[in-house]
Design an enzyme around this catalytic site. Structure first.
Site, short mmCIF file in Angstrom:
data_model
loop_
_atom_site.label_atom_id
_atom_site.label_comp_id
_atom_site.label_asym_id
_atom_site.label_seq_id
_atom_site.Cartn_x
_atom_site.Cartn_y
_atom_site.Cartn_z
N HIS A 17 -27.09 -22.47 7.08
CA HIS A 17 -26.35 -21.84 5.96
C HIS A 17 -24.85 -21.80 6.19
CE1 HIS A 17 -30.33 -19.69 4.64
NE2 HIS A 17 -30.26 -20.95 4.22
N CYS A 61 -11.55 -25.92 0.20
CA CYS A 61 -11.07 -25.86 -1.18
C CYS A 61 -12.19 -26.34 -2.11
CB CYS A 61 -9.84 -26.77 -1.31
SG CYS A 61 -9.39 -27.14 -3.00
N ALA A 79 -35.41 -7.62 18.72
CA ALA A 79 -35.28 -8.93 19.38
C ALA A 79 -34.57 -8.80 20.72
CB ALA A 79 -34.51 -9.89 18.47
N GLY A 96 -36.13 -12.32 13.77
CA GLY A 96 -35.23 -11.54 12.91
C GLY A 96 -34.93 -12.16 11.57
N THR A 97 -35.96 -12.73 10.95
CA THR A 97 -35.75 -13.24 9.58
C THR A 97 -36.87 -12.74 8.68
OG1 THR A 97 -35.56 -15.19 8.15
CG2 THR A 97 -36.86 -15.47 10.16
N SER A 98 -36.50 -12.42 7.44
CA SER A 98 -37.52 -11.99 6.48
C SER A 98 -38.30 -13.20 5.97
CB SER A 98 -36.87 -11.23 5.31
OG SER A 98 -35.89 -12.04 4.70
N GLU A 148 -40.39 -5.47 11.66
CA GLU A 148 -41.45 -5.15 10.69
C GLU A 148 -42.18 -6.41 10.26
OE1 GLU A 148 -39.04 -3.06 7.88
OE2 GLU A 148 -38.37 -4.87 6.87
N CYS A 193 -3.49 -28.03 -3.63
CA CYS A 193 -3.87 -28.72 -4.86
C CYS A 193 -4.13 -27.73 -6.00
CB CYS A 193 -5.10 -29.59 -4.63
SG CYS A 193 -6.66 -28.68 -4.73
C1 BJW Z 1 -34.87 -7.39 13.19
C2 BJW Z 1 -33.98 -6.55 13.80
C3 BJW Z 1 -33.99 -6.56 15.19
C4 BJW Z 1 -33.69 -6.27 11.75
N1 BJW Z 1 -34.82 -7.37 15.83
N2 BJW Z 1 -35.70 -8.17 13.85
C5 BJW Z 1 -38.32 -19.22 -5.89
C6 BJW Z 1 -39.16 -19.65 -4.89
C7 BJW Z 1 -38.67 -20.37 -3.82
C8 BJW Z 1 -37.33 -20.69 -3.73
C9 BJW Z 1 -36.49 -20.27 -4.73
C10 BJW Z 1 -36.98 -19.56 -5.81
N3 BJW Z 1 -35.93 -19.27 -6.62
C11 BJW Z 1 -34.79 -19.78 -6.07
C12 BJW Z 1 -35.12 -20.40 -4.93
C13 BJW Z 1 -34.23 -21.08 -4.00
C14 BJW Z 1 -33.41 -20.12 -3.18
C15 BJW Z 1 -34.34 -19.10 -2.55
O1 BJW Z 1 -34.95 -19.31 -1.53
N4 BJW Z 1 -34.44 -17.91 -3.15
C16 BJW Z 1 -35.36 -16.87 -2.69
C17 BJW Z 1 -34.60 -15.63 -2.31
C18 BJW Z 1 -36.37 -16.65 -3.77
N5 BJW Z 1 -32.78 -20.95 -2.16
C19 BJW Z 1 -31.62 -21.56 -2.38
O2 BJW Z 1 -30.99 -21.43 -3.43
C20 BJW Z 1 -31.13 -22.46 -1.27
N6 BJW Z 1 -30.79 -23.74 -1.77
C21 BJW Z 1 -31.66 -24.53 -2.39
O3 BJW Z 1 -32.81 -24.22 -2.60
O4 BJW Z 1 -31.14 -25.74 -2.77
C22 BJW Z 1 -31.91 -26.56 -3.62
C23 BJW Z 1 -31.45 -26.32 -5.03
C24 BJW Z 1 -30.28 -26.92 -5.45
C25 BJW Z 1 -29.86 -26.74 -6.75
C26 BJW Z 1 -30.58 -25.90 -7.60
C27 BJW Z 1 -31.73 -25.28 -7.16
C28 BJW Z 1 -32.17 -25.49 -5.85
C29 BJW Z 1 -29.90 -21.89 -0.62
C30 BJW Z 1 -30.15 -20.59 0.06
C31 BJW Z 1 -28.84 -20.03 0.60
C32 BJW Z 1 -28.98 -18.67 1.23
N7 BJW Z 1 -27.70 -18.13 1.49
C33 BJW Z 1 -27.58 -16.84 2.16
C34 BJW Z 1 -26.08 -16.47 2.22
C35 BJW Z 1 -25.37 -17.33 3.26
C36 BJW Z 1 -23.93 -17.03 3.34
C37 BJW Z 1 -23.66 -15.63 3.79
O5 BJW Z 1 -24.01 -15.23 4.90
O6 BJW Z 1 -23.04 -14.92 2.99
O7 BJW Z 1 -28.13 -16.93 3.48
S1 BJW Z 1 -28.54 -15.54 1.41
C38 BJW Z 1 -28.98 -14.76 2.93
O8 BJW Z 1 -30.41 -14.87 3.14
C39 BJW Z 1 -28.34 -15.61 4.03
C40 BJW Z 1 -29.41 -15.63 5.06
O9 BJW Z 1 -29.21 -16.71 5.95
C41 BJW Z 1 -30.65 -15.74 4.24
C42 BJW Z 1 -31.90 -15.33 4.96
O10 BJW Z 1 -31.86 -14.00 5.34
P1 BJW Z 1 -32.43 -13.56 6.76
O11 BJW Z 1 -31.64 -14.18 7.83
O12 BJW Z 1 -33.88 -13.77 6.79
O13 BJW Z 1 -32.06 -12.00 6.78
P2 BJW Z 1 -32.80 -10.78 6.07
O14 BJW Z 1 -31.81 -9.70 5.97
O15 BJW Z 1 -33.51 -11.19 4.86
O16 BJW Z 1 -33.91 -10.35 7.12
C43 BJW Z 1 -33.57 -9.75 8.34
C44 BJW Z 1 -34.86 -9.53 9.11
O17 BJW Z 1 -34.53 -9.06 10.41
C45 BJW Z 1 -35.77 -8.47 8.48
O18 BJW Z 1 -37.09 -9.01 8.41
C46 BJW Z 1 -35.71 -7.31 9.46
O19 BJW Z 1 -36.94 -6.61 9.55
C47 BJW Z 1 -35.40 -8.01 10.74
N8 BJW Z 1 -34.68 -7.23 11.76
N9 BJW Z 1 -33.26 -5.87 12.77
C48 BJW Z 1 -35.69 -8.16 15.08
N10 BJW Z 1 -33.15 -5.74 15.87
ZN ZN Z 2 -7.57 -28.52 -2.57
#
Ligand code: BJW
Ligand code: ZN
Length: 252
Positions: free
Chosen positions: A124, A132, A235, A191-193, A219, A154
């Site tokens: 990500h 830009c 973790a 650590g990912t949902s 969880e 630009c």
């Molecule tokens: C611990 C802990 C400790 C706490 N020890 N554990 C329907 C079905 C399927 C897919 C889709 C759908 N509708 C739309 C989509 C596609 C969409 C998607 O998946 N959406 C779902 C939410 C439904 N995906 C996209 O759009 C992706 N692109 C794509 O599909 O391209 C093709 C396409 C092109 C054109 C049109 C359509 C499609 C792109 C996804 C980009 C995600 N971006 C983000 C932001 C990044 C930038 C930023 O940081 O600002 O990425 S969103 C956010 O979520 C970030 C993360 O990387 C990502 C995942 O989150 P993560 O890492 O799992 O964190 P949390 O907070 O969710 O979980 C934390 C976990 O840790 C929890 O479980 C806690 O319990 C645990 N925890 N403390 C161990 N100490």
């Molecule tokens: Zn530019």
């Protein structure tokens, strides 16, 4: 739910580790939460007050670039002040004990690199890079983060080099992560949902390729029922515990 200290690591997992050459760590925001970086979701998700789906997308940026830029500025500062925690450091240390250790991370915070991991795929993007939206030129050191949304020479707005909803993942990073998943003997999910795709799909790719899947999370998640081992706890406590048990039961 355990707190890591009273969790028993299965002997069969240590046996599998002993026979493993390729280990993948697929990580999410939870691995950095003990470094003080809030997660997006989950019970301790501090960005809970901001829905990532509402801010982490291009339309939101075009509608209100100041708000989105401010959110990233706030996070840049937290990330800059944070330090890798025992989970990141254990993964980096494991490079000295296994033939092939790969990190496939959804995080944009650079903490794996700062901990010393060498082979990293960033699915990500990275919050420390910016480009830009018009000419795609990268702008980094020269940016002044104290004054609104910066503009390129630009005229285009500058955005962080992270992957927003609806955007494609960087192809080289995704293909690298996918290849590592396919070739892995052991695939840790830390650590990912596991709700954001296509990243979360790598768990099933690894499983279909025969890897042993180990989840570490405070969880249950979407994938808990599909994994071989689940350890519920922090973790930063469980990963060092697994590695300590491995070293205790292995001759060097
Ligand atoms: C611990 C802990 C400790 C706490 N020890 N554990 C329907 C079905 C399927 C897919 C889709 C759908 N509708 C739309 C989509 C596609 C969409 C998607 O998946 N959406 C779902 C939410 C439904 N995906 C996209 O759009 C992706 N692109 C794509 O599909 O391209 C093709 C396409 C092109 C054109 C049109 C359509 C499609 C792109 C996804 C980009 C995600 N971006 C983000 C932001 C990044 C930038 C930023 O940081 O600002 O990425 S969103 C956010 O979520 C970030 C993360 O990387 C990502 C995942 O989150 P993560 O890492 O799992 O964190 P949390 O907070 O969710 O979980 C934390 C976990 O840790 C929890 O479980 C806690 O319990 C645990 N925890 N403390 C161990 N100490
Ligand atoms: Zn530019």
């Amino acid at each position: 739910m355990g707190d890591g200290t009273n969790i028993k690591i299965d002997e069969s997992l240590i046996d599998s580790l002993k026979e493993s050459e390729s280990i993948v760590f697929f990580t999410g925001a939870g691995i950095s939460s003990e470094s003080g970086i809030p997660t997006f979701r989950g019970r301790e998700g501090l960005w809970n007050k901001f829905k990532p789906e509402e801010l982490a997308n291009f339309d939101a940026f075009m509608r209100n670039p100041e708000l989105v830029w401010e959110w990233y500025n706030y996070r840049r500062k937290i990330v800059h002040d944070a330090q890798p925690n025992p989970a990141h450091l254990t993964i980096a240390e494991m490079q000295n004990h296994f033939k092939d250790v790969t990190v496939v991370t959804q995080n944009v915070d650079n903490l794996h690199r700062r901990a010393g991991s060498k082979k990293i795929f960033e699915l990500h993007g990275n919050i420390e890079r910016n480009f830009c939206i018009n000419c795609k030129k990268f702008h980094n050191e020269e940016l002044d983060f104290s004054v609104g949304v910066p503009k390129c020479e630009c005229g285009g707005l500058i955005r962080p080099d992270v992957v927003w909803f609806g955007e494609y993942l960087p192809e080289d990073q995704f293909l690298g992560g996918e290849k590592a998943a396919i070739n892995s003997d052991i695939f840790f999910v830390v650590g990912t949902s596991a709700v954001v795709y296509p990243a979360a799909g790598l768990v099933y790719t690894a499983k279909a390729s025969g890897a042993t899947i180990i989840e570490i999370n405070i969880e249950e998640t979407e994938i808990s029922s599909s994994v071989n081992y689940s350890y519920f706890g922090k973790a930063g406590e469980i990963l060092p515990r697994i590695f300590e048990d491995y070293k205790l039961r292995t001759d060097f």
